[in-house]
Design a protein around this motif. Sequence first.
Motif, PDB file in Angstrom:
ATOM      1  N   VAL A 163       0.835  -1.209   0.000  1.00 21.30           N
ATOM      2  CA  VAL A 163       0.000   0.000   0.000  1.00 21.30           C
ATOM      3  C   VAL A 163       0.866   1.253   0.000  1.00 21.30           C
ATOM      4  O   VAL A 163       0.602   2.208  -0.750  1.00 21.30           O
ATOM      5  CB  VAL A 163      -0.947  -0.012   1.213  1.00 21.30           C
ATOM      6  N   GLY A 164       1.922   1.258   0.831  1.00 25.23           N
ATOM      7  CA  GLY A 164       2.769   2.445   0.938  1.00 25.23           C
ATOM      8  C   GLY A 164       3.395   2.869  -0.379  1.00 25.23           C
ATOM      9  O   GLY A 164       3.231   4.016  -0.806  1.00 25.23           O
ATOM     10  N   PRO A 165       4.119   1.972  -1.074  1.00 20.66           N
ATOM     11  CA  PRO A 165       4.714   2.367  -2.356  1.00 20.66           C
ATOM     12  C   PRO A 165       3.693   2.742  -3.422  1.00 20.66           C
ATOM     13  O   PRO A 165       3.936   3.645  -4.232  1.00 20.66           O
ATOM     14  CB  PRO A 165       5.510   1.118  -2.757  1.00 20.66           C
ATOM     15  N   LEU A 166       2.541   2.041  -3.447  1.00 22.37           N
ATOM     16  CA  LEU A 166       1.531   2.390  -4.442  1.00 22.37           C
ATOM     17  C   LEU A 166       0.960   3.782  -4.165  1.00 22.37           C
ATOM     18  O   LEU A 166       0.761   4.584  -5.092  1.00 22.37           O
ATOM     19  CB  LEU A 166       0.413   1.346  -4.455  1.00 22.37           C
ATOM     20  N   ILE A 167       0.713   4.064  -2.890  1.00 20.60           N
ATOM     21  CA  ILE A 167       0.273   5.415  -2.536  1.00 20.60           C
ATOM     22  C   ILE A 167       1.376   6.416  -2.851  1.00 20.60           C
ATOM     23  O   ILE A 167       1.116   7.523  -3.338  1.00 20.60           O
ATOM     24  CB  ILE A 167      -0.115   5.484  -1.050  1.00 20.60           C
ATOM     25  N   ALA A 168       2.626   6.014  -2.585  1.00 24.84           N
ATOM     26  CA  ALA A 168       3.754   6.907  -2.868  1.00 24.84           C
ATOM     27  C   ALA A 168       3.813   7.267  -4.344  1.00 24.84           C
ATOM     28  O   ALA A 168       4.067   8.426  -4.700  1.00 24.84           O
ATOM     29  CB  ALA A 168       5.066   6.252  -2.434  1.00 24.84           C
ATOM     30  N   GLY A 169       3.569   6.274  -5.218  1.00 22.95           N
ATOM     31  CA  GLY A 169       3.576   6.568  -6.645  1.00 22.95           C
ATOM     32  C   GLY A 169       2.549   7.616  -7.010  1.00 22.95           C
ATOM     33  O   GLY A 169       2.826   8.541  -7.785  1.00 22.95           O
ATOM     34  N   VAL A 170       1.356   7.512  -6.409  1.00 22.81           N
ATOM     35  CA  VAL A 170       0.292   8.487  -6.680  1.00 22.81           C
ATOM     36  C   VAL A 170       0.636   9.850  -6.066  1.00 22.81           C
ATOM     37  O   VAL A 170       0.503  10.895  -6.714  1.00 22.81           O
ATOM     38  CB  VAL A 170      -1.057   7.973  -6.129  1.00 22.81           C
ATOM     39  N   VAL A 171       1.092   9.826  -4.801  1.00 20.78           N
ATOM     40  CA  VAL A 171       1.400  11.073  -4.106  1.00 20.78           C
ATOM     41  C   VAL A 171       2.554  11.808  -4.786  1.00 20.78           C
ATOM     42  O   VAL A 171       2.487  13.033  -5.003  1.00 20.78           O
ATOM     43  CB  VAL A 171       1.728  10.805  -2.621  1.00 20.78           C
ATOM     44  N   LEU A 172       3.615  11.101  -5.135  1.00 21.20           N
ATOM     45  CA  LEU A 172       4.760  11.747  -5.782  1.00 21.20           C
ATOM     46  C   LEU A 172       4.371  12.288  -7.160  1.00 21.20           C
ATOM     47  O   LEU A 172       4.877  13.331  -7.588  1.00 21.20           O
ATOM     48  CB  LEU A 172       5.916  10.764  -5.921  1.00 21.20           C
ATOM     49  N   ASN A 173       3.477  11.585  -7.822  1.00 22.70           N
ATOM     50  CA  ASN A 173       3.055  12.027  -9.147  1.00 22.70           C
ATOM     51  C   ASN A 173       2.176  13.273  -9.087  1.00 22.70           C
ATOM     52  O   ASN A 173       2.211  14.118  -9.983  1.00 22.70           O
ATOM     53  CB  ASN A 173       2.298  10.899  -9.859  1.00 22.70           C
ATOM     54  N   SER A 174       1.402  13.402  -7.998  1.00 24.99           N
ATOM     55  CA  SER A 174       0.428  14.492  -7.922  1.00 24.99           C
ATOM     56  C   SER A 174       0.847  15.630  -6.995  1.00 24.99           C
ATOM     57  O   SER A 174       0.547  16.793  -7.272  1.00 24.99           O
ATOM     58  CB  SER A 174      -0.927  13.956  -7.446  1.00 24.99           C
ATOM     59  N   SER A 175       1.549  15.294  -5.902  1.00 19.46           N
ATOM     60  CA  SER A 175       1.806  16.314  -4.875  1.00 19.46           C
ATOM     61  C   SER A 175       3.271  16.493  -4.513  1.00 19.46           C
ATOM     62  O   SER A 175       3.614  17.485  -3.862  1.00 19.46           O
ATOM     63  CB  SER A 175       1.018  15.969  -3.596  1.00 19.46           C
ATOM     64  N   GLY A 176       4.133  15.528  -4.836  1.00 22.66           N
ATOM     65  CA  GLY A 176       5.552  15.693  -4.572  1.00 22.66           C
ATOM     66  C   GLY A 176       6.007  15.109  -3.252  1.00 22.66           C
ATOM     67  O   GLY A 176       5.247  14.502  -2.497  1.00 22.66           O
ATOM     68  N   TYR A 177       7.288  15.334  -2.965  1.00 20.14           N
ATOM     69  CA  TYR A 177       7.935  14.714  -1.811  1.00 20.14           C
ATOM     70  C   TYR A 177       7.428  15.258  -0.485  1.00 20.14           C
ATOM     71  O   TYR A 177       7.307  14.517   0.493  1.00 20.14           O
ATOM     72  CB  TYR A 177       9.450  14.898  -1.909  1.00 20.14           C
ATOM     73  N   THR A 178       7.127  16.534  -0.428  1.00 16.60           N
ATOM     74  CA  THR A 178       6.660  17.122   0.832  1.00 16.60           C
ATOM     75  C   THR A 178       5.418  16.414   1.349  1.00 16.60           C
ATOM     76  O   THR A 178       5.311  16.098   2.546  1.00 16.60           O
ATOM     77  CB  THR A 178       6.368  18.619   0.641  1.00 16.60           C
ATOM     78  N   ALA A 179       4.475  16.136   0.469  1.00 19.77           N
ATOM     79  CA  ALA A 179       3.239  15.472   0.883  1.00 19.77           C
ATOM     80  C   ALA A 179       3.512  14.076   1.423  1.00 19.77           C
ATOM     81  O   ALA A 179       2.881  13.637   2.398  1.00 19.77           O
ATOM     82  CB  ALA A 179       2.273  15.408  -0.295  1.00 19.77           C
ATOM     83  N   ALA A 180       4.444  13.357   0.807  1.00 20.74           N
ATOM     84  CA  ALA A 180       4.759  12.002   1.262  1.00 20.74           C
ATOM     85  C   ALA A 180       5.304  12.026   2.690  1.00 20.74           C
ATOM     86  O   ALA A 180       4.882  11.226   3.545  1.00 20.74           O
ATOM     87  CB  ALA A 180       5.770  11.356   0.320  1.00 20.74           C
ATOM     88  N   TYR A 181       6.239  12.927   2.964  1.00 17.38           N
ATOM     89  CA  TYR A 181       6.804  13.003   4.317  1.00 17.38           C
ATOM     90  C   TYR A 181       5.761  13.469   5.330  1.00 17.38           C
ATOM     91  O   TYR A 181       5.757  13.027   6.489  1.00 17.38           O
ATOM     92  CB  TYR A 181       8.013  13.940   4.333  1.00 17.38           C
ATOM     93  N   LEU A 182       4.872  14.358   4.922  1.00 18.94           N
ATOM     94  CA  LEU A 182       3.825  14.846   5.827  1.00 18.94           C
ATOM     95  C   LEU A 182       2.880  13.715   6.213  1.00 18.94           C
ATOM     96  O   LEU A 182       2.513  13.572   7.393  1.00 18.94           O
ATOM     97  CB  LEU A 182       3.051  15.984   5.170  1.00 18.94           C
ATOM     98  N   ILE A 183       2.483  12.905   5.252  1.00 20.35           N
ATOM     99  CA  ILE A 183       1.591  11.779   5.558  1.00 20.35           C
ATOM    100  C   ILE A 183       2.263  10.817   6.534  1.00 20.35           C
ATOM    101  O   ILE A 183       1.641  10.333   7.488  1.00 20.35           O
ATOM    102  CB  ILE A 183       1.201  11.052   4.259  1.00 20.35           C
ATOM    103  N   ASP A 184       3.533  10.545   6.329  1.00 23.90           N
ATOM    104  CA  ASP A 184       4.273   9.670   7.238  1.00 23.90           C
ATOM    105  C   ASP A 184       4.274  10.235   8.652  1.00 23.90           C
ATOM    106  O   ASP A 184       4.007   9.520   9.628  1.00 23.90           O
ATOM    107  CB  ASP A 184       5.702   9.483   6.729  1.00 23.90           C
ATOM    108  N   ALA A 185       4.551  11.518   8.788  1.00 27.58           N
ATOM    109  CA  ALA A 185       4.593  12.147  10.113  1.00 27.58           C
ATOM    110  C   ALA A 185       3.249  12.046  10.819  1.00 27.58           C
ATOM    111  O   ALA A 185       3.191  11.859  12.046  1.00 27.58           O
ATOM    112  CB  ALA A 185       5.016  13.605   9.978  1.00 27.58           C
TER     113      ALA A 185
END
Length: 413
Positions: A163-185
């Motif tokens: 789930v994490g990498p698949l969501i990461a592919g979508v998040v990185l494609n649409s919102s970038g790295y900042t959003a990925a780290y924010l979701i993790d936090a």
Amino acid sequence: MGGSVWRRIAVDVTPLRHPAFRRLWIGQSVSFVGFQLSSVAVAGQIYDITSSSFWVGMLGPASLIPLVIFGLWGGAVADAVDRRRLLLWGSVIAWTATVALLLHAVLRLDDVVLMLAAMAVHATGFAITGPVRGAIIPRLVPVAEVPAANTLNFLSSSVGSVVGPLIAGVVLNSSGYTAAYLIDALLFATGFYAAVRLPSLPPLGATRRPGARAVAEGLRFIAGHPVVLMSFVVDIIAMAFALPRALFPEMAAERFGGSPLAFGWLNASIAIGSALGGLFSGWVSRVSRQGIALTVVIAVWGASVALAGLAGELWLMVVLLAIGGAADLVSAVWRQTILQTYAPDEMRGRLQGVFYVVVAGGPRLGDLRAGFTASAFGVTPAWVGGGLVCAVAVLAAGLAVPSFRRYRPGRRP
């Protein structure tokens, strides 16, 4: 008839009847999704900055040193203090590193050294919490349910790794790295709450002051039991030679035009197989010749990785890596259960510390090996060659040790 067959092959959820284990399992499952988001984002961001698999591979040594030092130390401490308190402190350290990656992305610093330093801090936190989580399982569920609890834990991490990498592919494609780290936090809070709700877990029996002598006792225990020692050796072979994780960014760029979705699928592929293997794992605890079985499934892992490196289509690479992931899940359950049932409670933290160093450190060695060989020989030779070496080496090692080859659960050869 059908219901009986299903109960024999489906994952055993009996340990979830225990509230403390259930909360911890749910919390870890949710927070692990966030951890996978950050892991994929870090690899992708470093490759974007440097265009080099070598620097992606440097994530391995950046994390390996703290994993070794604090994994061994954390295991020794876990045998001497309240394990709940140690779990909380280690979690806070890991979360601090995630916040640092978030600030780095917000400020657009594009500093690879800072990112590697943040990942070293993150590895420190995980090196402390990893042995604790393994050591407390026999305190939260009956001994007979330990294999099922381990399977559930590996299943949740496998699902999170899908789930994490698949969501990461979508998040990185649409919102970038900042959003990925924010979701993790944000997702971290779930796992932290579960740790807060744990009961006090002081050590049982005799304790020893944490330090080099306590660590040495754990290492002597491992060296004196060939089955336990070989369970570590075969895992190091599997991860150090065959893990292709550091090659995913370059492979996605070379074969699939740099597609973030292809990158996400590659990162999720091994875990897809692990998740499916966990869902149909009811048979795992009934295998009697676990030593030879461990050898075979790790050889399957290596062969599957090698074949995936030769595949030209994304779907076929995902399928082959998923087969390897299923084999890896089965081997992980057997290796973890051997340690937890061999050792008395006062030794479990130290053995889990070594286990975590190997389980978490082996992939870092694999990252370094993959990045270096890809820089020297190209991504395909690095990928395929590593899988082939793994399959041959694990068969040679596993078959060469009679006590490991003949091992059956409940017996100490």
